[in-house]
Write a protein that holds these residues in place. Structure first.
Motif, short mmCIF file in Angstrom:
data_model
loop_
_atom_site.label_atom_id
_atom_site.label_comp_id
_atom_site.label_asym_id
_atom_site.label_seq_id
_atom_site.Cartn_x
_atom_site.Cartn_y
_atom_site.Cartn_z
N GLU A 1 -7.00 -7.29 3.23
CA GLU A 1 -5.71 -7.15 4.06
C GLU A 1 -4.80 -8.35 3.65
N PRO B 1 -9.78 -4.52 6.12
CA PRO B 1 -9.48 -5.34 7.14
C PRO B 1 -10.14 -6.63 7.15
N GLN C 1 -1.69 -3.55 3.94
CA GLN C 1 -2.18 -3.33 5.14
C GLN C 1 -3.20 -2.09 5.11
#
Lengths: 110, 114
Positions: free
Chosen positions: A15, A110, A81
């Motif tokens: 991310e 993430p 993202q």
């Protein structure tokens, strides 16, 4: 016959990274080039459309460029993202014939 | 919702059966397209309509496939005598008139032929 190639076939990034997806096509006589997003098992969502006379288009964190003479387009995604995880397809249009690449499957961790 | 809709979303059938899919385009769009997408590949063009007229058909559209758009609104795609190789996602898209316009895609119908 128009051939559309997308490299890489799959991409995994952490991310926050900026990334570039590539699309190449063999016949430069196109009307436009379009980038789509496809989530698993779903239809296509149009992201950006670049007409043959244009060099680039921008929408939010996305920027697409077109170099018709060399048969190349890039999709730049800034500050990736986890929600950007999907398959990204490019398609070139000539007359009523739209030719798609096989897509780049993007995973943003993430 | 004024997007492109497709029905059914999923269809499982046995080899040799006939199936029919429906597409409802965005209401003001007079162009309607059908595509087929197999796993790991991009969509492949099958056919398109301008209003009720079917103007182009791909070589992929064998004689077992037929598409109609009788009143220039919704469209149907029928596959007769289905084969296992017909298993794919069938996507419909619509656009305003003009080859340079964006195509808007529906969610697709996933067909599995057993």
């Amino acid at each position: 016959k128009q051939e559309v190639t997308q490299i890489p076939a799959a991409l995994s990034v952490p991310e926050g990274e900026n990334l570039v997806l590539n699309c190449s096509f063999t016949d430069s006589a196109i009307y436009n080039l379009q980038w789509f997003r496809q989530d698993p098992g779903k239809g296509l969502t149009s992201l950006l459309l670049i007409q043959s006379s244009q060099r680039e288009q921008t929408s939010g964190r996305l920027n697409a460029s077109l170099d018709k003479s060399s048969g190349r387009s890039t999709l730049y995604i800034a500050a990736s993202q986890p929600g950007d995880s999907a398959t990204y397809l490019c398609a070139v249009r000539r007359d009523n014939d739209m030719r798609f690449g096989a897509g780049t499957r993007l995973t943003v961790k993430p | 919702d004024t997007g492109v809709s497709q029905d059914p979303r999923h269809k499982i059938t046995k080899r040799g059966q006939n199936v029919t899919f429906r597409c409802d385009p965005i209401s003001e769009h007079n162009r309607l397209y059908w595509y087929r997408q197999t796993l790991g590949q991009g969509p492949e063009f099958l056919t398109y309509f301008q209003n009720e007229a079917q103007l182009e058909k791909s070589r992929l559209l064998s004689d077992r496939f037929s598409a109609e758009r009788p009143k220039g609104s919704f469209s149907t795609l029928e596959i007769q005598r289905t084969e296992q190789g017909d298993s794919a996602m069938y996507l419909c898209a619509s656009s305003p008139q003009g080859a340079r316009e964006t195509q808007y895609f529906g969610p697709g119908t996933r067909l599995l032929v057993l």
